[in-house]
Scaffold this motif. Structure first.
Motif, short mmCIF file in Angstrom:
data_model
loop_
_atom_site.label_atom_id
_atom_site.label_comp_id
_atom_site.label_asym_id
_atom_site.label_seq_id
_atom_site.Cartn_x
_atom_site.Cartn_y
_atom_site.Cartn_z
N UNK A 127 -28.07 43.00 1.55
CA UNK A 127 -28.96 41.83 1.64
C UNK A 127 -28.29 40.69 2.40
N UNK A 128 -26.97 40.60 2.28
CA UNK A 128 -26.25 39.57 3.04
C UNK A 128 -26.35 39.80 4.54
N UNK A 129 -26.24 41.05 4.97
CA UNK A 129 -26.40 41.36 6.39
C UNK A 129 -27.82 41.04 6.87
N UNK A 130 -28.81 41.38 6.04
CA UNK A 130 -30.19 41.07 6.41
C UNK A 130 -30.40 39.56 6.51
N UNK A 161 -18.76 39.06 9.29
CA UNK A 161 -17.36 39.19 8.85
C UNK A 161 -17.15 38.59 7.47
N UNK A 162 -17.79 37.46 7.20
CA UNK A 162 -17.68 36.85 5.88
C UNK A 162 -18.28 37.73 4.80
N UNK A 163 -19.42 38.35 5.10
CA UNK A 163 -20.04 39.26 4.13
C UNK A 163 -19.14 40.46 3.88
N UNK A 164 -18.58 41.03 4.94
CA UNK A 164 -17.68 42.19 4.79
C UNK A 164 -16.43 41.82 4.00
N UNK A 165 -15.86 40.65 4.28
CA UNK A 165 -14.65 40.23 3.57
C UNK A 165 -14.93 40.01 2.08
N UNK A 166 -16.06 39.38 1.79
CA UNK A 166 -16.41 39.14 0.38
C UNK A 166 -16.67 40.45 -0.35
N UNK A 167 -17.44 41.32 0.29
CA UNK A 167 -17.72 42.61 -0.34
C UNK A 167 -16.45 43.43 -0.53
N UNK A 168 -15.58 43.47 0.48
CA UNK A 168 -14.34 44.23 0.35
C UNK A 168 -13.43 43.69 -0.74
N UNK A 169 -13.31 42.38 -0.84
CA UNK A 169 -12.46 41.80 -1.88
C UNK A 169 -12.97 42.08 -3.29
N UNK A 170 -14.27 41.91 -3.50
CA UNK A 170 -14.84 42.16 -4.82
C UNK A 170 -14.78 43.64 -5.17
N UNK A 171 -15.06 44.50 -4.21
CA UNK A 171 -14.99 45.94 -4.47
C UNK A 171 -13.56 46.37 -4.80
N UNK A 172 -12.57 45.80 -4.10
CA UNK A 172 -11.18 46.13 -4.39
C UNK A 172 -10.77 45.65 -5.78
N UNK A 173 -11.20 44.46 -6.16
CA UNK A 173 -10.84 43.93 -7.48
C UNK A 173 -11.47 44.76 -8.59
N UNK A 174 -12.72 45.15 -8.43
CA UNK A 174 -13.38 45.97 -9.44
C UNK A 174 -12.76 47.35 -9.52
#
Length: 372
Positions: free
Chosen positions: A177-180, A209-222
């Protein structure tokens, strides 16, 4: 010497290939199911589309405009069913992935805990000795500190991991949804009256890039929080809090493991993309089936290597969690030797600092100097 979690993670991945096979099993099972379901649904959807003689004539003309008009006319009125079917399939695949990822993570983390608490501790036992007199007391680590016990919590690991993986799926959906949303926002700068596709693309890149960075960080933490769900029996919130505490207290070790495994993954990806392009160079002289088979084999090898690197990274995190902080920090250097009333003497590694009692000049035998 201090323990290197990165080296121990790669060593654990080498010594326990069964853990990598377990990781490949559940990942490839979910991936194969998704691929088979997508292909089956695509062929079934295409078989339900009626094609008239006029549309078939346009398709055989091989003219881009006529072919595009024919495809648009064929798909008209049937995309709603395709979208609904895709949403149902994505929901079922997400449920399958959540269950498979939870069971697989329990198996792999327990195997790594068993490795670091038994096999590796047996190798580290000579280093876990009391310190010599005059050395830093903080550098001494007993075997009880090394082999930490598993604290039993009140939450089932499967339940906690299911919640964490549900959050990971929700974060992935939020990224879509962020990309959309980013594409919609950037489309306002390019209108039909004043088209600016270049400016819209430049504005879309930082947002994506901001969406990818946020998603990658949260996914890594979880994903990291799942280790504490299995190790300590924490619930979803407690596991996330423990993962944040680990990153705050041992930032250097966590950053080192993530950086080195990430660089190795990047090298593997670049190598795989280079190798997979080689069969395309023989497409003109080799049957297309062999070209496709070669590309599939290279892709599968890359996926297997990526799963092995992920297991090495996970083993590095488990090593950080299971190893006391005193073993992760290099011991302080020994103080230099100070002669009486002189400057400190820095000894090189090859300098002998003991007295050779067999030297004849120091012997207590009488008349030895005269005889020699």
């Amino acid at each position: 010497m201090a323990i290197s979690p990165t080296a121990e993670g790669f060593r654990a991945a080498f010594r326990r290939p069964a853990l990598t096979l377990a990781e490949i099993s559940w990942r490839w099972t979910a991936g194969a199911t998704a691929t088979a379901l997508f292909l089956f649904g695509l062929f079934e959807y295409l078989s339900t589309l009626p094609v008239t003689n006029g549309e078939l004539l346009f398709l055989r003309s091989r003219q881009p405009y006529l072919v595009g008009e024919a495809i648009a006319h064929i798909l008209r009125g049937s995309l709603n069913r395709a979208v609904i079917s895709l949403m149902v399939a994505a929901l079922l695949l997400a449920l399958l992935w959540i269950l498979a990822a939870s069971l697989g993570r329990i198996a792999t983390v327990r195997g790594l805990l068993d490795y670091f608490r038994r096999d590796l501790i047996r190798e580290l036992s000579p280093n876990a000795t009391p310190p010599e007199s005059g050395s830093d007391a903080a550098s001494s680590v007993s075997m009880a500190d090394v082999s930490q016990g598993n604290r039993v919590g009140g939450t089932s690991p499967l339940r906690a991991l299911t919640r964490l993986n549900f959050l990971r799926a929700a974060v992935a959906l939020a990224a879509v949804f962020g990309f959309v949303g980013a594409s919609i926002l950037t489309s306002f700068v390019s209108s039909d009256a004043h088209p600016r596709p270049g400016l819209a693309f430049l504005l879309f890149l930082p947002l994506a890039a901001l969406v990818c960075w946020t998603w990658g960080g949260l996914n890594w933490l979880l994903s990291l929080a799942g280790v504490f769900s299995v190790r300590d029996g924490e619930d979803a919130v407690g596991a996330i809090s423990a993962a944040v505490s680990l990153c705050r207290e041992r930032t250097g070790a966590v950053f080192a493991v993530s950086t080195w495994t990430g660089l190795a993954h990047l090298v593997a990806f670049v190598s795989a993309t280079t190798v997979v392009s080689m069969p395309l160079g023989f497409a003109a002289i080799v049957p297309w089936r062999l070209v496709v088979l070669g590309m599939i084999v290279v892709t599968l090898v890359y996926f297997a290597l990526a799963d092995w690197l992920y297991m090495a990274r996970l083993a590095g995190y488990v090593c950080i969690v299971e190893t006391p902080e005193a073993l992760l920090v290099p011991p302080p250097p020994r103080p230099p030797i100070r002669p009486a009333g002189g400057e400190p003497i820095a000894l090189s590694p090859g300098v002998q600092t003991t007295i050779d009692r067999d030297e004849p000049i120091l012997s207590d035998m009488p008349n030895l100097g005269v005889e020699t």
